[in-house]
Design a protein around this motif. Structure first.
Motif: not given
Length: 323
Positions: A129-130, A177-186, A260-265, A295-297
């Motif tokens: 998810i990026g 609906y589920c991505s960095g872009t989606a988070l911004s849009t929402t 990248g979004v997984s950093e905020s998991a 685990q590997l980022g």
């Protein structure tokens, strides 16, 4: 044996020297140019930089695009210049070493299977998810590619018929609906309906709504901003919906959440697991996939494709010795 993995993204080219234990020993980075020739020069330069400091034997390229099943050609990459391009052969001539290609999500999945969150799983999926969503499926440690090398394109599963338009040409795709872009849009949509609900984000959106990035929304959620928390909760719900669909089709043992979004998991993953467990077909009467953060980022793509290059070089060396 040391090999080089190169993550070829839309904004940067990053090369890393990787050892047999999956450790990244050294890196070099360059901005991603727009043209084919310039892009291949940048890749060659980053490989040459790390190769000048280490003795390396093969190169792998992790590419955000459609890679042919022979792993020699990039058919299409939406954020890169290549179109039906014999990239592996052209880069091999530049660097003087064997080169293999892999889709970036497949490369990350291979790394997580060998060294990370999917280690030992017989059937494992990766959801990266990026800016959008990338997907990969491993069966007995082997990448499932489909008939033409482009499967599984999880981000463009249609979850909302008639929903948000997607650059792929469809509407209502999962990544809308589920991505960095989606988070911004929402968040921007919520601000339009509830302008006083967020002190942090309203102030930023007054100048330009583009300032309300997914990363900024996640940061506001960590600070307890109520509107940002609503946007994150929406992402968690759609992540759970999509994971249920993935489970219905593939029945994986484990699903790794990367990108990248997984950093905020910690903000959303527990809620997504709960929603997935509720809406998956047969809920309460079937084993559930383990949903784990990667685990590997950011190194996963580099590690995976460097490991793939090492495996190819090993087989080539063994074949040479048996002739």
């Amino acid at each position: 044996m040391l090999t080089v993995g190169v993550d070829v993204g839309g904004t940067s080219v990053r090369a890393g020297v990787v050892d047999g234990d999956g450790a990244v020993l050294d890196t070099a980075r360059a901005a991603t140019p727009s043209g084919e020739e310039a892009l291949e020069e940048a890749i060659g330069a980053t490989v040459a930089e790390v190769a000048s400091r280490h003795r390396v034997t093969a190169v792998g390229l992790a590419v955000a695009g459609f890679v042919a099943s022979d792993r020699r050609t990039v058919r299409f990459a939406p954020h890169l210049a290549w179109r039906q391009a014999p990239v592996a052969d052209r880069i091999a001539r530049r660097v003087g070493m064997p080169v293999v290609l892999e889709h970036d999500a497949n490369a990350a999945a291979l790394a997580e299977h060998r060294f990370g969150a999917a280690r030992g799983a017989r059937v494992a999926a990766l959801v990266a998810i990026g800016t959008g969503i990338g997907g990969a499926l491993l069966v007995d440690g082997e990448v499932f590619r489909g008939a033409h090398g482009v499967a599984p394109e999880l981000g463009h599963l249609r979850l909302v018929p008639g929903g948000r338009p997607c650059p792929c040409g469809k509407s209502g795709c999962w990544e809308r609906y589920c991505s960095g872009t989606a988070l911004s849009t929402t968040a921007v949509e919520l601000l339009a309906r509830h302008p006083g609900a967020s002190t942090l984000l309203t102030r930023e959106a007054l100048g330009d709504s583009r300032a309300v990035t997914g990363r900024r929304v996640a940061a506001a959620a960590r600070d307890g901003d109520p509107l940002a928390l609503r946007a994150v909760a929406d992402l968690a719900r759609w992540l759970g919906e999509g994971l249920a669909l993935v489970a219905d089709v593939y029945d994986p043992e484990v699903v790794v959440i990367g990108g990248g979004v997984s950093e905020s998991a910690p903000l959303f993953l527990d809620d997504a697991r709960d929603h997935y467990a509720t809406v998956v077909t047969g809920a309460g009467h079937r084993p559930l996939a383990r949903i784990r953060p990667a685990q590997l980022g950011d190194d996963a793509g580099i590690v995976g494709v460097a490991t793939l290059a090492r495996d190819v070089a090993d087989r080539t060396a063994r074949n040479g010795r048996t002739r």
